[in-house]
Design a protein around this motif. Structure first.
Motif, short mmCIF file in Angstrom:
data_model
loop_
_atom_site.label_atom_id
_atom_site.label_comp_id
_atom_site.label_asym_id
_atom_site.label_seq_id
_atom_site.Cartn_x
_atom_site.Cartn_y
_atom_site.Cartn_z
N ARG A 43 11.07 53.88 48.67
CA ARG A 43 11.33 55.42 49.06
C ARG A 43 10.23 56.53 48.59
N GLU A 81 16.78 64.67 47.72
CA GLU A 81 17.22 63.27 47.82
C GLU A 81 16.78 62.44 46.73
N THR A 85 19.57 59.80 45.55
CA THR A 85 19.28 58.41 46.20
C THR A 85 19.36 57.82 44.60
#
Length: 230
Positions: A43, A81, A85
């Motif tokens: 990501r 985020e 994560t």
């Protein structure tokens, strides 16, 4: 090979500078590698840091202020985020590899606090190839940058100073270190995490003494050996 090498998380930031308390995140990468170093998940984030990106920083990672403003997402959303994560990987018991971990985790902590996101204050287990390499090959001459250390352990690093490339290379270096020094490493990531706390403290003390000796530091100053976060 130690059991922790079977699945490892990887984490890297590219930023506006090197001051973990004041500088901002520009790009970030969090991923997971398998035992062979292949990427299982990945990501990437590009943030608008909300401040101008100095030319010196842009020259390293390639992201200008104009590009970040045009294509970057709001910094708070990115930080939220990234934190979520990483927290998910750590909560699953998967170690996260970060080269020079106190830089990335400390800067992320200050960014989280700045933007009202609950920070990760005690990341564990963390694997820091810089600390492990210094512990097991203390007297090797030369720099200990990721580029140099990756080359030493025959790990390919393309597009250095790109968060994704650096993160994956660091994970593979950690696995290469585990292969090289397996007889002397603990089997669990949590044990290795604990060992690195002591190693980092000792390494900072040794470097402090050297800097004092060559006149780079005042004898009353000490380098911070806190690890994996300051």
């Amino acid at each position: 090979m130690p059991a922790w090498t079977r699945v490892v998380g990887v984490f890297d930031l590219e930023t506006t500078g090197v001051d973990v308390t004041c500088d901002r995140i520009v790009t970030a990468h969090v991923g997971i590698l398998d035992a062979a170093g292949a990427v299982l998940t990945a990501r990437d984030w590009l943030a608008d840091p909300g401040v101008p990106i100095p030319e010196a920083a842009a020259a390293i990672h390639g992201i200008t202020t104009e590009r970040a403003r045009a294509y970057g997402r709001p910094a708070r959303d990115v930080i939220q985020e990234v934190v979520e994560t990483l927290r998910g990987i750590l909560d699953a018991g998967i170690p996260v590899v970060a080269y020079n971990a106190p830089y990335d985790f400390s800067l992320l902590k200050h960014e989280a606090i700045r933007h009202g996101v609950e920070p990760i204050l005690s990341p564990a287990p963390v694997i820091d190839p810089l600390v492990v390499d210094k512990a097991y090959d203390r007297w090797r001459r030369g720099k200990r940058t990721l580029t140099v250390v990756a080359q030493h352990y025959a790990v390919r690093l393309e597009d250095a100073h790109q968060a994704s490339s650096d993160a994956v290379a660091a994970g593979r270096v950690a696995q290469a270190l585990a292969g090289r020094f397996a007889p002397w490493l603990p089997d669990t990531a949590q044990e290795l995490h604990t060992w690195q706390i002591g190693w980092a403290r000792a390494q900072a003390a040794s470097l402090t003494d050297y800097f004092v000796q060559i006149g780079r530091l005042d004898p009353s100053d000490r380098l911070d050996g806190s690890w994996p976060i300051r």
